[in-house]
Design an enzyme around this catalytic site. Sequence first.
Site, mmCIF file in Angstrom:
data_model
loop_
_atom_site.group_PDB
_atom_site.id
_atom_site.type_symbol
_atom_site.label_atom_id
_atom_site.label_comp_id
_atom_site.label_asym_id
_atom_site.label_seq_id
_atom_site.Cartn_x
_atom_site.Cartn_y
_atom_site.Cartn_z
ATOM 1 N N LYS A 50 61.025 -42.063 3.777
ATOM 2 C CA LYS A 50 61.356 -40.718 2.525
ATOM 3 C C LYS A 50 61.579 -41.712 1.141
ATOM 4 O O LYS A 50 60.590 -41.123 0.246
ATOM 5 C CB LYS A 50 62.570 -39.930 3.050
ATOM 6 C CG LYS A 50 62.153 -39.079 3.905
ATOM 7 C CD LYS A 50 63.070 -38.217 4.514
ATOM 8 C CE LYS A 50 62.942 -37.435 5.650
ATOM 9 N NZ LYS A 50 64.061 -36.828 6.477
ATOM 10 N N GLN A 94 70.000 -36.132 6.116
ATOM 11 C CA GLN A 94 69.521 -36.565 7.262
ATOM 12 C C GLN A 94 70.290 -36.115 8.584
ATOM 13 O O GLN A 94 71.556 -36.239 8.648
ATOM 14 C CB GLN A 94 69.381 -37.837 7.313
ATOM 15 C CG GLN A 94 68.327 -38.286 8.531
ATOM 16 C CD GLN A 94 67.009 -37.920 8.335
ATOM 17 O OE1 GLN A 94 66.220 -37.746 7.255
ATOM 18 N NE2 GLN A 94 66.147 -37.411 9.552
ATOM 19 N N ASP A 117 65.210 -29.668 1.827
ATOM 20 C CA ASP A 117 64.980 -29.301 3.256
ATOM 21 C C ASP A 117 64.685 -27.845 3.477
ATOM 22 O O ASP A 117 63.998 -27.550 4.415
ATOM 23 C CB ASP A 117 66.038 -29.621 4.244
ATOM 24 C CG ASP A 117 65.809 -30.784 4.857
ATOM 25 O OD1 ASP A 117 64.331 -31.134 5.001
ATOM 26 O OD2 ASP A 117 66.621 -31.612 5.554
#
Length: 300
Positions: A50, A94, A117
Amino acid sequence: MPAHLVDGKRVAKQVEEEVAAAIIRLGFQPVLVVVRVGNDPASEIYVRNKARKAEELGLRGDERIFPETLSEPDLLAEIDRLNRDQTVDGILVQLPLPKHIDPHRVIDAIDPAKDVDGFHPQNVGRLHLGRPALTPCTPAGVIRLLDACDLQIEGKHAVVIGRSDIVGKPVAALLLQRNATVTICHSRTRDLAAVARKADIVVAAIGKPFFVTAEMVKGGAAVIDVGINRIDASQASLVAHDEIKSALLAKNGHALVGDVDFVRVREVAAWITPVPGGVGPMTIAMLMSNTVKAAEWRRR
Ligand code: NDP
């Protein structure tokens, strides 16, 4: 005629080009911070990928790495710092987190305007209300892949198999927003095969290798396979009819397969995504797109 292959790498590249162009238009470098707690090897790779992709497209990608022993209050304090930091546009924690940390509490602590997200309840609520929101990346990627097929989503019957908060439910909400008629199936659905067979669009997000068989798919349907399953030699019989997966399994002792029996469903469907190379590449691309969106919205 076998189905058209929907190439996730190609569509992801298009999204990435749009992101790079949007950053040039913005005139500043949006900042994405990815927080990782612990040493899960898969998370380590995801986070690195990422950050690397962010840099490649002209964003700044920062990693914050903490030991497995980080306490929940300390993680919440770090999120609070990132929320207040005016230079930070996107925050991603994460998952999974170590067991002693409640992921809901952590997600709820992220500023919804920086929640790239799209998991914060405020963004989830806005998505279901049809208001502008930061939407979860994999589901947004599924819609982009459907847009890359030569079909209109509006008016179609879409069957989503799986109702998780991170894939199934948001995919269903996005399809509804695009005026599809949406059915959501799950482990308690009766005669799932008969329901799926009615669909013009099937989205499989179950986490079970080759769950969707050719008998479950209507001729001419679009089939988007979200599943990523690692199978080993003990499951060789499952892929015996699939030359490529069998060869990979024999060579490496493991292979990645989707939730859809690709080789057989390909003979029935009109569009199908491969695994790997379908939905997978879209997720990071949509994350970058969300970060740019967050940067734009926050400054407005
Ligand atoms: P979850 O395990 O959270 O959800 C699975 C869903 O499938 C549940 O709703 C469950 O139903 C349903 N299900 C399980 N077994 C059956 C069954 N026998 N019949 C019908 N429904 C069933 O998984 P996720 O949504 O997180 O992920 C799904 C897959 O997508 C996984 O393979 C995952 O690795 C992959 N994935 C891929 C991503 C990508 O970037 N490509 C990103 C995220 C996930 P119930 O709710 O009733 O238990």
